[in-house]
Design a protein around this motif. Structure first.
Motif, PDB file in Angstrom:
ATOM      1  N   UNK A   1      31.122  49.940  14.529  1.00  0.00           N
ATOM      2  CA  UNK A   1      31.518  48.682  15.236  1.00  0.00           C
ATOM      3  C   UNK A   1      33.124  48.845  15.251  1.00  0.00           C
ATOM      4  N   UNK A   2      33.442  48.315  16.427  1.00  0.00           N
ATOM      5  CA  UNK A   2      34.877  48.124  16.920  1.00  0.00           C
ATOM      6  C   UNK A   2      35.298  49.345  17.200  1.00  0.00           C
ATOM      7  N   UNK A   3      36.223  49.492  18.186  1.00  0.00           N
ATOM      8  CA  UNK A   3      37.116  50.781  18.694  1.00  0.00           C
ATOM      9  C   UNK A   3      38.075  51.292  17.873  1.00  0.00           C
ATOM     10  N   UNK A   4      38.688  50.233  17.024  1.00  0.00           N
ATOM     11  CA  UNK A   4      39.695  50.599  16.180  1.00  0.00           C
ATOM     12  C   UNK A   4      41.092  50.096  16.903  1.00  0.00           C
ATOM     13  N   UNK A   5      42.219  50.655  16.796  1.00  0.00           N
ATOM     14  CA  UNK A   5      43.524  50.456  16.939  1.00  0.00           C
ATOM     15  C   UNK A   5      44.089  51.333  18.368  1.00  0.00           C
ATOM     16  N   UNK A   6      43.863  50.841  19.639  1.00  0.00           N
ATOM     17  CA  UNK A   6      44.587  51.714  20.642  1.00  0.00           C
ATOM     18  C   UNK A   6      46.091  52.182  20.403  1.00  0.00           C
ATOM     19  N   UNK A   7      46.671  51.075  20.069  1.00  0.00           N
ATOM     20  CA  UNK A   7      48.164  51.187  19.740  1.00  0.00           C
ATOM     21  C   UNK A   7      48.766  50.194  18.841  1.00  0.00           C
ATOM     22  N   UNK A   8      49.777  50.611  18.374  1.00  0.00           N
ATOM     23  CA  UNK A   8      50.498  49.590  17.257  1.00  0.00           C
ATOM     24  C   UNK A   8      52.035  49.999  17.482  1.00  0.00           C
ATOM     25  N   UNK A   9      52.749  48.917  17.497  1.00  0.00           N
ATOM     26  CA  UNK A   9      54.254  49.055  17.223  1.00  0.00           C
ATOM     27  C   UNK A   9      54.937  48.231  16.126  1.00  0.00           C
ATOM     28  N   UNK A  10      55.411  49.060  15.189  1.00  0.00           N
ATOM     29  CA  UNK A  10      55.980  48.538  13.863  1.00  0.00           C
ATOM     30  C   UNK A  10      57.624  48.607  13.820  1.00  0.00           C
ATOM     31  N   UNK A  11      58.103  47.792  13.189  1.00  0.00           N
ATOM     32  CA  UNK A  11      59.774  47.487  12.928  1.00  0.00           C
ATOM     33  C   UNK A  11      60.004  47.479  11.552  1.00  0.00           C
ATOM     34  N   UNK A  12      60.976  47.919  11.221  1.00  0.00           N
ATOM     35  CA  UNK A  12      61.474  47.682   9.597  1.00  0.00           C
ATOM     36  C   UNK A  12      61.248  45.980   9.421  1.00  0.00           C
TER      37      UNK A  12
ATOM     38  N   UNK B   1      35.849  46.239  13.067  1.00  0.00           N
ATOM     39  CA  UNK B   1      34.717  45.670  12.535  1.00  0.00           C
ATOM     40  C   UNK B   1      33.752  45.020  13.710  1.00  0.00           C
ATOM     41  N   UNK B   2      33.240  43.871  13.508  1.00  0.00           N
ATOM     42  CA  UNK B   2      32.388  43.039  14.382  1.00  0.00           C
ATOM     43  C   UNK B   2      33.316  42.136  15.059  1.00  0.00           C
ATOM     44  N   UNK B   3      34.695  42.017  14.732  1.00  0.00           N
ATOM     45  CA  UNK B   3      35.746  41.095  15.331  1.00  0.00           C
ATOM     46  C   UNK B   3      35.751  41.497  16.819  1.00  0.00           C
ATOM     47  N   UNK B   4      36.275  40.443  17.656  1.00  0.00           N
ATOM     48  CA  UNK B   4      36.629  40.753  18.993  1.00  0.00           C
ATOM     49  C   UNK B   4      38.064  41.446  18.691  1.00  0.00           C
ATOM     50  N   UNK B   5      38.371  41.927  20.271  1.00  0.00           N
ATOM     51  CA  UNK B   5      39.602  42.678  20.237  1.00  0.00           C
ATOM     52  C   UNK B   5      40.693  41.503  19.916  1.00  0.00           C
ATOM     53  N   UNK B   6      41.712  41.928  19.221  1.00  0.00           N
ATOM     54  CA  UNK B   6      42.780  40.982  18.890  1.00  0.00           C
ATOM     55  C   UNK B   6      43.984  41.348  19.444  1.00  0.00           C
ATOM     56  N   UNK B   7      45.021  40.646  19.650  1.00  0.00           N
ATOM     57  CA  UNK B   7      46.270  40.735  19.903  1.00  0.00           C
ATOM     58  C   UNK B   7      47.216  40.282  18.819  1.00  0.00           C
TER      59      UNK B   7
ATOM     60  N   UNK C   1      51.017  55.211   6.705  1.00  0.00           N
ATOM     61  CA  UNK C   1      50.085  54.608   5.809  1.00  0.00           C
ATOM     62  C   UNK C   1      49.035  53.791   6.756  1.00  0.00           C
ATOM     63  N   UNK C   2      48.300  54.727   7.374  1.00  0.00           N
ATOM     64  CA  UNK C   2      47.270  54.525   8.348  1.00  0.00           C
ATOM     65  C   UNK C   2      45.877  54.232   7.489  1.00  0.00           C
ATOM     66  N   UNK C   3      45.034  53.466   7.994  1.00  0.00           N
ATOM     67  CA  UNK C   3      43.791  53.174   7.488  1.00  0.00           C
ATOM     68  C   UNK C   3      42.653  53.809   8.288  1.00  0.00           C
ATOM     69  N   UNK C   4      41.896  54.628   7.893  1.00  0.00           N
ATOM     70  CA  UNK C   4      40.829  55.262   8.826  1.00  0.00           C
ATOM     71  C   UNK C   4      39.824  54.128   9.273  1.00  0.00           C
ATOM     72  N   UNK C   5      39.550  53.122   8.343  1.00  0.00           N
ATOM     73  CA  UNK C   5      38.739  52.190   9.313  1.00  0.00           C
ATOM     74  C   UNK C   5      39.182  51.452  10.160  1.00  0.00           C
ATOM     75  N   UNK C   6      40.415  51.496  10.405  1.00  0.00           N
ATOM     76  CA  UNK C   6      41.007  50.752  11.655  1.00  0.00           C
ATOM     77  C   UNK C   6      41.514  51.848  12.762  1.00  0.00           C
ATOM     78  N   UNK C   7      41.078  53.180  12.449  1.00  0.00           N
ATOM     79  CA  UNK C   7      41.552  54.081  13.861  1.00  0.00           C
ATOM     80  C   UNK C   7      40.926  54.146  15.036  1.00  0.00           C
TER      81      UNK C   7
END
Length: 448
Positions: free
Chosen positions: A279-290, A302-308, A379-385
């Motif tokens: 369920x869910x395609x995961x995270x296509x991209x992310x941008x993090x700053x300090x 999971x079963x949630x819709x795509x979120x921004x 610190x990646x989470x495999x369930x969100x990959x």
């Protein structure tokens, strides 16, 4: 023994005096004065009764010779006992060295041996060849000493008796046999140790050769892989004609954009996606700053819709891209009122506002493809990959017009991002993710 000889002298002296007066005579032995010769030829007054006879002289010489012989044998036995103690000590040291080497060998064939304690045989060298030579020399030395000892036992010694020469009493058979057994056991142990060292030397050589072969094989595989990658990179018709593949849902497969973002008050991000993960395609991209790992995130978890996510604030997007086909998606956002738009395959499917309004996008962060960041860059989470393929990830610092987005979606326009363009030199892959040549429009037409 001296008491027996003393009694014989008394008997002989008595008979000599008795020959002068056969009847009615008694024979009395008195104490010998200091400094006088042993014998019984003294009367009560201390005067000598008669002169010494040849028999008495012979007995006296025999006593002296026996005393000297006993003393010589005693010295010989003491010397031989010292030699036996020395050989026993060497044998004990050899046994200790053998036990220590056996223990070192059981701890690992490739491990280095501990240094042996010093002894009379010398420190055993580290190199097996030197150890074999040293043990051989030691064995020869011990053999030579044994031969010298046996020869010295066979040599006759001059006796002080008047009658001629007599040989010393040989070494007792039990002592000789014990000595030979000890030396034989020592020689057996030395030969066994030499054989073990030869075997160890052969094993070390075989292990070294095997390690060299494995190293060469790994280097050859690495060179082939590098050549394949170079060939794959050279196969790209243009720097933007490639895709990134992330086939597994793990926390170590990802891509990274080398460029960072400036401070922005609006943005448009577009990309091609292909995924059938559920369920869910995961995270296509992310941008993090300090200070904010979720500065910009696109995720379907999971079963949630795509979120921004913008500054960790959430908006749900009406997109559906998990059918295993290529889809073009674009997301726009502006800090004014937090207004956003969502496009799929050139068509705008949803809009909204109040998503982190008046918040500027912070500069100097890290863009990760395929993983959601809990800290900047890690610190990646495999369930969100993200599981699938993506291409043509471009980013602008403004909101694109709908006509521009349509031109990108139907392959009628080419417009690289002015902040982050999709080019080969700008994308790194890690953990087993790969890059491959792709002409997205032709591949999409084939899917259709």
């Amino acid at each position: 023994m001296l008491a027996v000889v003393f009694g014989l002298l008394c008997l002989v002296g008595g008979r000599t005096v008795g020959s002068q007066d056969v009847t009615g005579s008694r024979f009395v032995c008195n104490a010998i004065p200091p400094g006088a010769e042993p014998g019984c030829g003294y009367g009560p007054t201390g005067n000598r009764v008669q002169s010494s006879s040849p028999v008495e002289d012979e007995l006296r010489n025999t006593i002296i010779q026996l005393r000297e012989t006993i003393l010589q044998q005693k010295e010989t036995i003491v010397s031989q006992q010292g030699t036996i103690k020395e050989l026993n000590s060497k044998l004990a040291r050899c046994e200790a060295a053998a036990d220590e080497m056996a223990q070192g060998k059981s701890r690992g064939q490739g491990s280095r041996r501990k240094e042996y304690g010093k002894n009379t045989m010398g420190d055993l060298p580290r190199d097996p060849s030197e150890t074999i030579d040293q043990l051989g020399k030691t064995m020869q030395t011990l053999k030579g000493r044994l031969e010298n000892l046996e020869q010295s036992l066979r040599l006759p010694s001059t006796n002080s008796s008047a009658g001629g020469a007599a040989a010393l009493t040989p070494l007792p058979p039990e002592l000789r046999e014990l000595l030979r057994q000890r030396l034989g056991a020592l020689e057996t142990q030395l030969l066994r140790k030499v054989a073990e060292l030869e075997e160890e030397k052969s094993q070390l050589y075989n292990e070294t050769a095997a390690h060299r072969q494995r190293t060469e094989s790994a280097l050859n595989s690495l060179m082939e892989r590098i050549m394949e990658l170079e060939k794959s990179n050279n196969a790209f018709k243009s720097p933007e004609d490639f895709k990134v593949s992330l086939p597994l849902r793990t926390n170590y497969l990802y891509g990274r954009i080398k460029k960072s973002l400036p401070e922005m008050y609006a943005f448009t991000v577009c990309m091609w996606l292909k995924s059938s993960a559920s369920p869910g395609i995961g995270t296509p991209f992310s941008y993090g700053v300090p200070g904010q790992a979720n500065e910009i995130v696109l995720i379907e978890w999971g079963n949630n819709p795509i979120e921004l996510l913008v500054n960790d604030k959430v908006a749900q997007l009406p997109l559906s891209v998990s059918d295993g086909r290529w889809h073009h998606i674009c997301i726009t956002w502006t800090t004014r009122d937090g207004f956003w738009e969502a496009y799929q395959d050139g068509e705008r499917l949803g809009t909204g506002d109040n998503l982190a309004p008046w918040h500027p996008i912070k500069p100097g962060g890290v863009i990760i493809l395929g993983q959601e960041q809990d800290i900047v860059g890690g610190r990646f989470d495999a369930t969100q990959a993200f599981v699938g393929e993506l291409s043509q990830f471009n980013m602008w610092d403004r909101v694109l017009r709908p006509v521009d987005i349509m031109g990108l979606a139907n392959c009628s326009a080419y417009m690289p991002g002015n902040v982050v363009p999709w080019i080969d030199a700008n994308v790194e892959v890690f953990g087993g993710a790969s890059k491959a040549a792709l002409e997205i429009c032709e591949d999409r037409a084939f899917d259709s």
